[in-house]
Design a protein around this motif. Structure first.
Motif, PDB file in Angstrom:
ATOM      1  N   CYS A   1      27.722  37.093  41.189  1.00 34.47           N
ATOM      2  CA  CYS A   1      27.636  36.966  42.647  1.00 34.47           C
ATOM      3  C   CYS A   1      26.371  36.221  43.055  1.00 34.47           C
ATOM      4  CB  CYS A   1      27.640  38.338  43.295  1.00 34.47           C
ATOM      5  SG  CYS A   1      29.048  39.357  42.811  1.00 34.47           S
ATOM      6  N   SER A   2      26.487  35.476  44.142  1.00 37.55           N
ATOM      7  CA  SER A   2      25.338  34.767  44.671  1.00 37.55           C
ATOM      8  C   SER A   2      25.526  34.536  46.163  1.00 37.55           C
ATOM      9  CB  SER A   2      25.155  33.420  43.948  1.00 37.55           C
ATOM     10  OG  SER A   2      26.281  32.603  44.127  1.00 37.55           O
ATOM     11  N   GLY A   3      24.416  34.168  46.832  1.00 37.70           N
ATOM     12  CA  GLY A   3      24.486  33.858  48.253  1.00 37.70           C
ATOM     13  C   GLY A   3      24.296  35.045  49.179  1.00 37.70           C
ATOM     14  N   PHE A   4      23.999  36.213  48.622  1.00 39.05           N
ATOM     15  CA  PHE A   4      23.749  37.395  49.439  1.00 39.05           C
ATOM     16  C   PHE A   4      22.938  38.388  48.613  1.00 39.05           C
ATOM     17  CE2 PHE A   4      26.764  40.447  47.528  1.00 39.05           C
ATOM     18  CZ  PHE A   4      27.551  39.605  46.768  1.00 39.05           C
ATOM     19  N   SER A   5      22.436  39.417  49.290  1.00 41.36           N
ATOM     20  CA  SER A   5      21.642  40.446  48.608  1.00 41.36           C
ATOM     21  C   SER A   5      22.580  41.439  47.942  1.00 41.36           C
ATOM     22  CB  SER A   5      20.732  41.147  49.619  1.00 41.36           C
ATOM     23  OG  SER A   5      19.814  40.240  50.202  1.00 41.36           O
ATOM     24  N   PHE A   6      22.908  41.155  46.710  1.00 43.63           N
ATOM     25  CA  PHE A   6      23.915  41.924  45.976  1.00 43.63           C
ATOM     26  C   PHE A   6      23.593  43.417  45.988  1.00 43.63           C
ATOM     27  CE2 PHE A   6      27.188  42.439  42.812  1.00 43.63           C
ATOM     28  CZ  PHE A   6      26.740  43.415  41.940  1.00 43.63           C
ATOM     29  N   ASN A   7      22.320  43.785  45.889  1.00 40.16           N
ATOM     30  CA  ASN A   7      21.962  45.182  45.670  1.00 40.16           C
ATOM     31  C   ASN A   7      22.071  46.072  46.900  1.00 40.16           C
ATOM     32  OD1 ASN A   7      19.820  43.949  46.926  1.00 40.16           O
ATOM     33  ND2 ASN A   7      18.243  45.002  45.753  1.00 40.16           N
ATOM     34  N   ILE A   8      22.526  45.558  48.038  1.00 40.45           N
ATOM     35  CA  ILE A   8      22.663  46.412  49.213  1.00 40.45           C
ATOM     36  C   ILE A   8      24.115  46.567  49.677  1.00 40.45           C
ATOM     37  CG2 ILE A   8      20.324  45.892  49.981  1.00 40.45           C
ATOM     38  CD1 ILE A   8      21.527  44.122  52.157  1.00 40.45           C
ATOM     39  N   TYR A   9      25.053  45.954  48.958  1.00 38.16           N
ATOM     40  CA  TYR A   9      26.459  46.003  49.364  1.00 38.16           C
ATOM     41  C   TYR A   9      27.318  46.718  48.324  1.00 38.16           C
ATOM     42  CZ  TYR A   9      25.299  42.648  52.979  1.00 38.16           C
ATOM     43  OH  TYR A   9      24.741  42.034  54.063  1.00 38.16           O
ATOM     44  N   ALA A  10      28.307  47.450  48.823  1.00 35.83           N
ATOM     45  CA  ALA A  10      29.334  47.968  47.941  1.00 35.83           C
ATOM     46  C   ALA A  10      30.178  46.806  47.428  1.00 35.83           C
ATOM     47  CB  ALA A  10      30.222  48.967  48.681  1.00 35.83           C
ATOM     48  N   MET A  11      30.709  46.985  46.227  1.00 41.06           N
ATOM     49  CA  MET A  11      31.547  45.967  45.606  1.00 41.06           C
ATOM     50  C   MET A  11      32.819  46.619  45.089  1.00 41.06           C
ATOM     51  SD  MET A  11      29.803  43.119  45.869  1.00 41.06           S
ATOM     52  CE  MET A  11      30.744  42.075  44.759  1.00 41.06           C
ATOM     53  N   GLY A  12      33.817  45.799  44.867  1.00 44.16           N
ATOM     54  CA  GLY A  12      35.078  46.356  44.395  1.00 44.16           C
ATOM     55  C   GLY A  12      35.905  45.374  43.608  1.00 44.16           C
ATOM     56  N   TRP A  13      36.937  45.908  42.989  1.00 38.91           N
ATOM     57  CA  TRP A  13      37.958  45.107  42.302  1.00 38.91           C
ATOM     58  C   TRP A  13      39.316  45.424  42.935  1.00 38.91           C
ATOM     59  CZ3 TRP A  13      36.892  41.328  38.890  1.00 38.91           C
ATOM     60  CH2 TRP A  13      35.655  41.340  38.239  1.00 38.91           C
ATOM     61  N   PHE A  14      40.062  44.373  43.163  1.00 35.60           N
ATOM     62  CA  PHE A  14      41.427  44.478  43.654  1.00 35.60           C
ATOM     63  C   PHE A  14      42.319  43.679  42.704  1.00 35.60           C
ATOM     64  CE2 PHE A  14      41.071  46.196  48.041  1.00 35.60           C
ATOM     65  CZ  PHE A  14      39.689  46.285  48.114  1.00 35.60           C
ATOM     66  N   ARG A  15      43.621  43.902  42.807  1.00 40.30           N
ATOM     67  CA  ARG A  15      44.551  43.105  41.995  1.00 40.30           C
ATOM     68  C   ARG A  15      45.822  42.844  42.778  1.00 40.30           C
ATOM     69  NH1 ARG A  15      46.169  47.602  37.331  1.00 40.30           N
ATOM     70  NH2 ARG A  15      47.504  48.905  38.659  1.00 40.30           N
ATOM     71  N   GLN A  16      46.489  41.777  42.368  1.00 41.20           N
ATOM     72  CA  GLN A  16      47.754  41.428  42.999  1.00 41.20           C
ATOM     73  C   GLN A  16      48.723  40.944  41.931  1.00 41.20           C
ATOM     74  OE1 GLN A  16      47.534  38.593  46.223  1.00 41.20           O
ATOM     75  NE2 GLN A  16      49.477  39.302  47.047  1.00 41.20           N
ATOM     76  N   ALA A  17      49.820  41.656  41.790  1.00 37.76           N
ATOM     77  CA  ALA A  17      50.873  41.282  40.856  1.00 37.76           C
ATOM     78  C   ALA A  17      51.884  40.402  41.585  1.00 37.76           C
ATOM     79  CB  ALA A  17      51.542  42.529  40.303  1.00 37.76           C
ATOM     80  N   PRO A  18      52.630  39.576  40.855  1.00 34.65           N
ATOM     81  CA  PRO A  18      53.619  38.698  41.500  1.00 34.65           C
ATOM     82  C   PRO A  18      54.590  39.493  42.349  1.00 34.65           C
ATOM     83  CG  PRO A  18      53.333  38.098  39.205  1.00 34.65           C
ATOM     84  CD  PRO A  18      52.562  39.367  39.409  1.00 34.65           C
ATOM     85  N   GLY A  19      54.770  39.056  43.588  1.00 32.51           N
ATOM     86  CA  GLY A  19      55.709  39.700  44.483  1.00 32.51           C
ATOM     87  C   GLY A  19      55.229  40.996  45.097  1.00 32.51           C
ATOM     88  N   LYS A  20      53.968  41.344  44.849  1.00 33.18           N
ATOM     89  CA  LYS A  20      53.436  42.597  45.392  1.00 33.18           C
ATOM     90  C   LYS A  20      52.209  42.323  46.255  1.00 33.18           C
ATOM     91  CE  LYS A  20      55.049  45.682  41.746  1.00 33.18           C
ATOM     92  NZ  LYS A  20      54.676  46.783  40.821  1.00 33.18           N
ATOM     93  N   GLU A  21      51.859  43.323  47.059  1.00 35.45           N
ATOM     94  CA  GLU A  21      50.666  43.215  47.896  1.00 35.45           C
ATOM     95  C   GLU A  21      49.418  43.432  47.039  1.00 35.45           C
ATOM     96  OE1 GLU A  21      52.487  43.408  51.984  1.00 35.45           O
ATOM     97  OE2 GLU A  21      50.510  44.272  51.727  1.00 35.45           O
ATOM     98  N   ARG A  22      48.317  42.895  47.532  1.00 33.40           N
ATOM     99  CA  ARG A  22      47.044  43.145  46.867  1.00 33.40           C
ATOM    100  C   ARG A  22      46.706  44.625  46.999  1.00 33.40           C
ATOM    101  NH1 ARG A  22      42.533  39.167  48.712  1.00 33.40           N
ATOM    102  NH2 ARG A  22      42.776  40.339  50.651  1.00 33.40           N
ATOM    103  N   GLU A  23      46.200  45.221  45.919  1.00 31.93           N
ATOM    104  CA  GLU A  23      45.888  46.644  45.941  1.00 31.93           C
ATOM    105  C   GLU A  23      44.479  46.904  45.422  1.00 31.93           C
ATOM    106  OE1 GLU A  23      48.300  49.041  43.361  1.00 31.93           O
ATOM    107  OE2 GLU A  23      47.916  47.806  41.593  1.00 31.93           O
TER     108      GLU A  23
END
Length: 122
Positions: A24-46
């Motif tokens: 990550c770059s362009g912001f103060s990484f250490n003050i924000y929550a972060m996450g992982w999402f995924r999207q399978a074909p034909g499905k919504e991002r989760e």
């Protein structure tokens, strides 16, 4: 400018492991929550996993709990997702995401990477 660059995706066998990274770059990484999402074909991002700025608590979807581990290195501005005991249903495009604040709220992520493909198949 916020930049989130994922890597580490690829092909894995069922029961195997992969480790995703998000530099990550362009912001103060250490003050924000972060996450992982995924999207399978034909499905919504989760939502997959989230971690607050401090890294003290971690949140997982029921489908990955006990198999995936989210972590962060604030000194390196990097987010990780260790994926073990992979299943074919884990196949998806995985996105790194930045939240608007330090705590994790699933509806509070507003910046996204381009994604890295994970395919689980024998």
């Amino acid at each position: 400018q916020v930049q989130l660059v994922e890597s580490g995706g690829g092909l894995a066998q069922p029961g195997g492991s992969l480790r995703l990274s998000c530099v990550c770059s362009g912001f103060s990484f250490n003050i924000y929550a972060m996450g992982w999402f995924r999207q399978a074909p034909g499905k919504e991002r989760e939502f997959v996993a989230g971690i607050p700025w401090s890294g003290d608590n971690r949140y997982y979807s029921d489908s990955v709990k006990g198999r995936f581990t989210i972590s962060r290195d604030n000194a390196e501005s990097t987010l990780y997702l260790q994926m073990d005991s992979l299943k074919p249903e884990d196949t998806a495009l995985y996105f790194c995401a930045k939240a608007r604040r330090g705590a994790v709220r699933i509806d509070d992520f507003n910046d996204w990477g381009q994604g890295t493909q994970v395919t689980v198949s024998s």
